[in-house]
Structure formats: structure tokens, C-alpha cells
Write a protein that holds these residues in place. Structure first.
Motif, short mmCIF file in Angstrom:
data_model
loop_
_atom_site.label_atom_id
_atom_site.label_comp_id
_atom_site.label_asym_id
_atom_site.label_seq_id
_atom_site.Cartn_x
_atom_site.Cartn_y
_atom_site.Cartn_z
N LYS A 15 168.73 -22.12 69.42
CA LYS A 15 168.59 -21.82 67.98
C LYS A 15 169.73 -20.97 67.45
CE LYS A 15 164.69 -19.60 68.43
NZ LYS A 15 164.35 -20.02 69.78
N THR A 16 169.99 -19.85 68.15
CA THR A 16 170.95 -18.89 67.61
C THR A 16 172.37 -19.45 67.68
OG1 THR A 16 169.48 -17.10 68.23
CG2 THR A 16 171.78 -16.51 67.84
N THR A 19 172.57 -21.77 64.76
CA THR A 19 172.64 -21.03 63.49
C THR A 19 174.05 -20.46 63.29
OG1 THR A 19 170.34 -20.37 63.81
CG2 THR A 19 171.57 -19.19 62.12
N ASP A 33 168.30 -13.21 60.24
CA ASP A 33 167.76 -13.33 61.60
C ASP A 33 166.28 -12.93 61.56
OD1 ASP A 33 167.12 -13.48 64.24
OD2 ASP A 33 168.90 -12.42 64.96
N ASP A 35 164.15 -13.53 64.02
CA ASP A 35 163.59 -13.24 65.35
C ASP A 35 163.63 -11.72 65.50
OD1 ASP A 35 162.67 -13.24 67.90
OD2 ASP A 35 164.32 -14.37 68.77
N ASP A 40 169.25 -11.86 68.19
CA ASP A 40 170.52 -12.05 68.90
C ASP A 40 171.68 -12.47 68.01
OD1 ASP A 40 169.63 -11.40 71.46
OD2 ASP A 40 168.95 -13.43 71.88
N LEU A 41 171.37 -12.93 66.80
CA LEU A 41 172.44 -13.48 65.96
C LEU A 41 173.55 -12.45 65.71
CD1 LEU A 41 173.30 -16.01 64.35
CD2 LEU A 41 172.05 -15.10 62.39
N HIS A 142 169.00 -8.63 58.34
CA HIS A 142 168.41 -8.68 59.67
C HIS A 142 167.54 -7.47 59.89
CE1 HIS A 142 172.03 -6.36 61.39
NE2 HIS A 142 172.33 -6.61 60.15
N ASP A 178 167.72 -17.88 61.14
CA ASP A 178 167.52 -18.06 62.58
C ASP A 178 166.08 -17.62 62.87
OD1 ASP A 178 167.87 -18.37 65.30
OD2 ASP A 178 169.24 -16.67 65.54
N PHE B 193 173.18 -12.76 75.14
CA PHE B 193 171.82 -12.73 74.60
C PHE B 193 170.84 -12.25 75.67
CE2 PHE B 193 172.66 -16.53 71.47
CZ PHE B 193 173.62 -15.78 70.83
#
Lengths: 302, 281
Positions: A15-16, A19, A33, A35, A40-41, A142, A178, B193
Motif C-alpha cells: 500500500k505505502t 501511495t 497517512d 495508518d 510508514d509513508l 498525518h 494511504d 518500514f
């Protein structure tokens, strides 16, 4: 104004990375973001924070020991097992001390309301922070939910609203979101009312199982959806099954991304796959992006 | 012993580790696999249990008797979730917002509120070979997973070694999943991540004060920042699983690595040995 949400059901499908790639391609998008408990974006977009805001999602109970008469009513009324007793030496005798586990507390306030001695304070709890930032790809909204905190859905709703306000104020016509994994509270908060959901899946038994659940979720909330198959060559049969499933459910297949270490290498370098240079994955993502534009244009006509 | 398998980031290999550990352990002891990822349960795709019991899980929501209700508003003043409202001499219930705290029924001076069960999902049990199997499935469109997670955990067998497969993240569903555990295995991968979400997961496990260790999946895929982080924080590495396309392909087909790739058994067996030697039973 269009709002595109990228979700997957199963975590770790990309996903990220998708994105961030879209953010590199799309002109003038506001990036979000959602999440909020494992964001993590920002690791790729490296935002410069312009504003930090506190997020209070609800209240938490706390027992004032000097007022507590140890009647135990709070233990009986709490449905969440959040009130515990701790046997401890006190000045007068050895007695149970009642306390509230802030992690188990659901913030319902029933104990505070029913305490006959008004010994339970019920006050706003700081659940996290949210940010307005600038990135090399555009403005970003975010958040960070505090560890082990509640109310992720409320925080998601808040940052989506802020992103929309920002987009309107600054004349952006696209919001890229995201999303979180799963199908529960923060995912519902991420996709309800969006213009389009892009589902990133992978050709594995769990990828396709979880995709089917998010497809149903998008249908439940009436949000048009399309699918990207990441790591497509890992299992050709599964990839074909996913395409069949999508067609049978009238969901567009935007394309495939090859199983390629370039996605990991770009991430380790702190770059989007597009910025990392020309490679099969970046070519695929450019094609996917233009198909998504066409796809959404026909949706608008319908 | 109850061993929770968790991770901040999704897709790092929680289910892979959980089902492989269960498969190895079942050769020598009673094992139960409990899938706490009720939003996207995946363990059944690998263990293929025969389900013998299915039970609905409900949460209690208010049911207002119009003939008794005086629209005094005591219920809506108490409710923190906006799940009950009094408008124009009507009391409205929004069941999907209700957390089931029971406060409204308690404060109603007219005893006009009783509680009825609203289904949020199902719990299913069965056997997968010699592994006892439990999972929950949240209904699609349902926001509230923690009550279902708790219902799944209520079926944990105190006599068996229990593998709790947790959902990703660091918020309420994960907390609900790992609270009853004796040890937490954090599965991560050596990427940016993976490292970032591991740091959040470590903070979460510290809040809950559980013994923890890390399993590094696809161990040779990225860089060594995760290993450096673990060394700095004093977190043991309980296992390293190599980045092997054969494992990924077996996974894609729903196969369990230790069943089809015997050379992978030592990687998972090492995790069990590490937990047993470092966590008091």
C-alpha cells in the motif's frame, strides 16, 4: 476534488509503496497517512512538520485514592475488566486498593457516574498527535496514535477532514490516502465517503482471501474499487484467480507489479519507486496510474 | 504457555511464523492455534482445519421500551459513544456505535432500557491435524473488533501451548490480542518500514510488560538496522528466516513451509528453543 484511498485488507502487500509512487506521479495532491498506529509513508516522504496538534479522542477514568471507600461498585459495573484491586499495605490496615488500568479502560464513564463517593475522575485523554507537513511531493496530513491507545477511527476521520480543508484552501483537486490494513474501525473511517478505493493485493491465498473481504467492505460503503496485483509473478495461477474474481465483481484490474527487489531497495533508500529510476516496477506503476485516471473518468460519466 | 505472534507492520510473516511453530510443536505436545486477527483471519488457509463448532458473538446494545421511556435524556447524557440520542420526544439507538458498556440501562430511571445482543461476527473451532484451532471472523462492515477478539481468546486452552496470532498495528485490537500472553514474538523484516514499525511494537509490548523477542523474516533481504536496533535496546533475536523465494511461493499456495520444505525446519525450531530457554514457563 477527488479522494483516492489505497487499502489492502492484508498488511504488507505494498500500500505505502504504491501511495508514494502515486504521490510522485500525481501533480499537486494532498497526501494523507491514515495508518495512524503504524504509519510508514513519512519514511519515504520525509515531511517537514509545520504544525503539531494534540488529539483527544475520548475520556479515561482514574480513581482518587483519598476519596475511595473501597465499596467495589466500580468493579461490578465495568464491562471491560478495567478496574483491578491491588492488595497493598496502607496506613490503617491491609486492604484492597482499587485502580483503573488505562489500557483496558474503554472510556465509557459508567464507573465515574455510578461511584457513590465521586471518587472517580473522568477526564480527556491525550490519545496521540496529528501534523500538517510539507513534503517534496506536496502537503501532507498525518498522525501518530499513542502506543496502546484507542480511538484510531476518530483520528482517521479527523485527519481526512483536515486534508480536505487544506485541499480546498490551497486549490488542490486530489487527495491520496494511504490506508490501514484490516477491515475494522480505522479502515471504515478511511474509506467511507471517498471517491475511489484502490486495493493492493498479492497472488497468495491470504492476499486473495483478504482482498475479497475489502471488496465487500467497499461495496458495503458504496465506494467504487479497483485492484492492483503486486508481486504478480510469485504465483501466476493465484494472480489469474484474482483477475477472475475482480471481473466477476465488476472491479477494474489496474495492472500488475512484478515481484522485484527494487521496491525494497527504493524503500531502504528513502525514495518512491518512481524516484528510484526507470525499472519494471516504476513502468508498471505509471501505467497503473494512467489506467486509474481513465477508470475514474468513466465512473464520473456513469 | 501462551505465545503471541505480533508485529507493528503487516505482512512481515506473523501467520507464517505462527502456523509453522504450531506445526512443529504439535509433534511433541498439545498445541492450540488461536487466530486473533478477526478482521483478516488467515491461519485457516494454511492449517485447513475441519470446523466443528460455529458460534455467533454479540455485544449487548440497548433496546428502549417506548411505553416506559419519558425521554428524560439520562441515557444519552451518559453515553460517550453517541449511540443513544433523545430528539423530539424520540429515543434513537445507533447500535453500530455502541460499545456495550451497559451504562444506559443502568442509569435509566424508568427501567425502560434492556439489552439485546447485536451480532458482530462468529467464533469457529475445530482441529487441524493434531493442532486445536480457534478463530474469529468479524462481519464485513463491522468496526468493533476487540469484543470478538476477547471472545476468541476466552477459548484458549489453559492446558495447551497456545499460539496467539495477532493482528498488525499497535492499537486496541493488538492490545486485546496480546494481553493474555506470556511472551510476545515480534516478527519483522530488515526494511525501513519493518524497523520503524518494530520500534512502535516494542514500545507497545513494554507498556504491557511482557517478555519479548524478535524474529527477523526475509533476514538477508535488506540492511542491518533492525539487528543494530535490537542490540541497542537489549531485545533478543529469537530467530532468522532467510529470504527464500521457495518459502514465498509455498506461502502463496497455502502450504506450510516446514511441511513442504524440510530444510526450513531448523529456522522455526530455533525460535521455539529460544523462547523456551529465555521465557520462564
Amino acid at each position: 476534488m477527488r479522494e483516492i484511498v489505497i487499502i489492502s485488507g492484508k498488511g504488507g502487500t505494498g500500500k505505502t509503496s504504491v501511495t508514494a509512487a502515486f504521490a510522485s506521479i500525481a501533480p499537486r495532491a494532498v497526501l494523507v497517512d491514515c495508518d495512524v498506529d503504524a504509519a510508514d509513508l513519512h519514511l519515504i516522504l520525509t515531511p517537514t512538520v509545520q504544525e503539531t496538534h494534540e488529539f483527544y479522542g475520548g475520556n479515561t477514568a482514574r480513581i482518587a485514592q483519598e476519596r475511595c471507600r473501597r465499596c467495589g461498585i466500580c468493579v461490578d459495573v465495568c464491562r471491560f475488566g478495567a478496574v483491578f484491586t491491588d492488595s497493598r499495605e496502607t496506613d490503617d490496615d491491609r486492604a484492597a486498593v482499587y485502580a483503573i488500568d488505562p489500557i483496558a479502560c474503554e472510556g465509557c464513564g459508567v464507573c465515574a457516574h455510578l461511584c457513590p463517593h465521586q471518587a472517580i475522575a473522568f477526564t480527556e485523554a491525550l490519545n496521540g498527535h496529528w501534523f500538517h507537513s510539507d513534503t517534496r511531493m506536496g502537503p501532507m496530513v498525518h498522525a501518530r496514535l499513542g502506543v496502546a491507545e484507542e480511538n484510531s477511527g476518530k483520528l482517521v476521520t479527523l485527519i481526512r477532514r483536515e486534508a480536505r480543508a487544506l485541499a480546498e484552501a490551497q486549490g488542490h483537486d486530489l487527495i491520496l490516502v494511504d490506508g490501514p490494513p484490516g477491515i475494522g474501525c480505522p479502515v471504515i473511517a478511511s474509506l467511507s465517503g471517498a471517491d475511489h478505493v484502490v486495493i493492493v493485493t498479492e497472488p497468495t491465498v491470504s492476499g486473495s482471501h483478504d482482498m475479497a473481504r475489502v471488496v465487500s467492505l467497499a461495496a458495503h460503503f458504496n465506494v467504487p474499487a479497483s485492484v492492483i496485483i503486486n508481486k504478480a509473478d510469485l504465483n501466476r495461477d493465484k494472480a489469474a484467480e484474482i483477475v477472475h474474481y475482480a471481473l466477476a465483481h465488476r472491479i477494474g484490474v489496474l495492472g500488475e507489479i512484478p515481484y522485484d527487489s527494487v521496491i525494497t531497495r527504493a524503500q531502504l533508500a528513502g525514495l518512491s519507486v518512481i524516484e528510484y529510476g526507470d525499472n519494471p516496477a516504476s513502468d508498471a506503476l505509471r501505467t497503473i496510474w494512467s489506467r486509474l485516471q481513465q477508470h475514474m473518468a468513466t465512473e464520473c460519466v456513469r | 504457555m501462551r505465545i503471541a505472534i505480533a508485529s507493528g507492520k503487516g505482512g512481515t510473516g506473523k501467520t507464517t511464523v505462527a502456523v509453522n511453530l504450531a506445526r512443529i510443536l504439535c509433534r511433541r505436545e498439545a498445541v492450540q492455534y488461536v487466530d486473533c486477527d478477526v478482521e483478516e483471519p488467515n491461519g485457516h488457509l494454511f492449517l485447513t482445519p475441519s470446523i466443528t463448532q460455529t458460534a455467533p458473538v454479540t455485544i449487548p446494545v440497548p433496546d428502549v421500551r417506548d411505553d416506559r421511556c419519558t425521554h428524560c435524556g439520562a441515557c444519552s447524557q451518559l453515553c460517550q459513544y453517541h449511540a443513544i440520542a433523545v430528539l423530539n420526544h424520540m429515543t434513537l439507538v445507533f447500535p453500530e456505535l455502541c460499545h456495550g458498556c451497559g451504562g444506559c440501562a443502568r442509569v435509566c430511571p424508568e427501567q425502560a432500557i434492556s439489552e439485546v445482543g447485536r451480532p458482530i461476527g462468529v467464533v469457529e473451532r475445530g482441529m487441524a491435524g493434531s493442532v486445536a484451532f480457534v478463530h474469529g471472523r468479524l462481519n464485513v462492515g463491522e468496526a468493533m473488533s476487540p469484543p470478538l477478539i476477547r471472545a476468541v481468546q476466552a477459548l484458549a486452552d489453559p492446558q495447551a501451548t497456545v499460539i496467539l496470532d495477532a493482528p498488525p498495528g499497535t492499537s486496541c485490537p493488538v492490545i486485546a490480542a496480546i494481553r493474555p500472553s506470556d511472551a510476545v514474538v515480534l516478527v519483522t523484516e530488515p526494511t525501513a518500514f519493518g524497523l520503524h514499525d518494530l520500534t512502535l511494537a516494542v514500545e507497545m509490548v513494554r507498556v504491557l510488560s511482557r517478555p519479548m523477542g524478535v524474529v527477523l523474516n526475509r533476514a538477508d533481504m535488506g540492511d542491518d538496522r533492525v539487528e543494530q536496533f535490537c542490540a541497542r535496546e537489549g531485545i533478543p533475536i529469537w530467530g532468522r528466516i532467510p529470504h527464500d523465494r521457495r518459502i514465498a511461493e509455498a506461502y502463496s499456495r497455502g502450504e506450510i513451509a516446514v511441511d513442504v520444505l524440510p530444510d526450513t525446519i531448523p529456522f522455526f525450531a530455533a525460535v521455539i528453543d529460544a523462547i523456551r530457554s529465555e521465557v520462564p514457563a
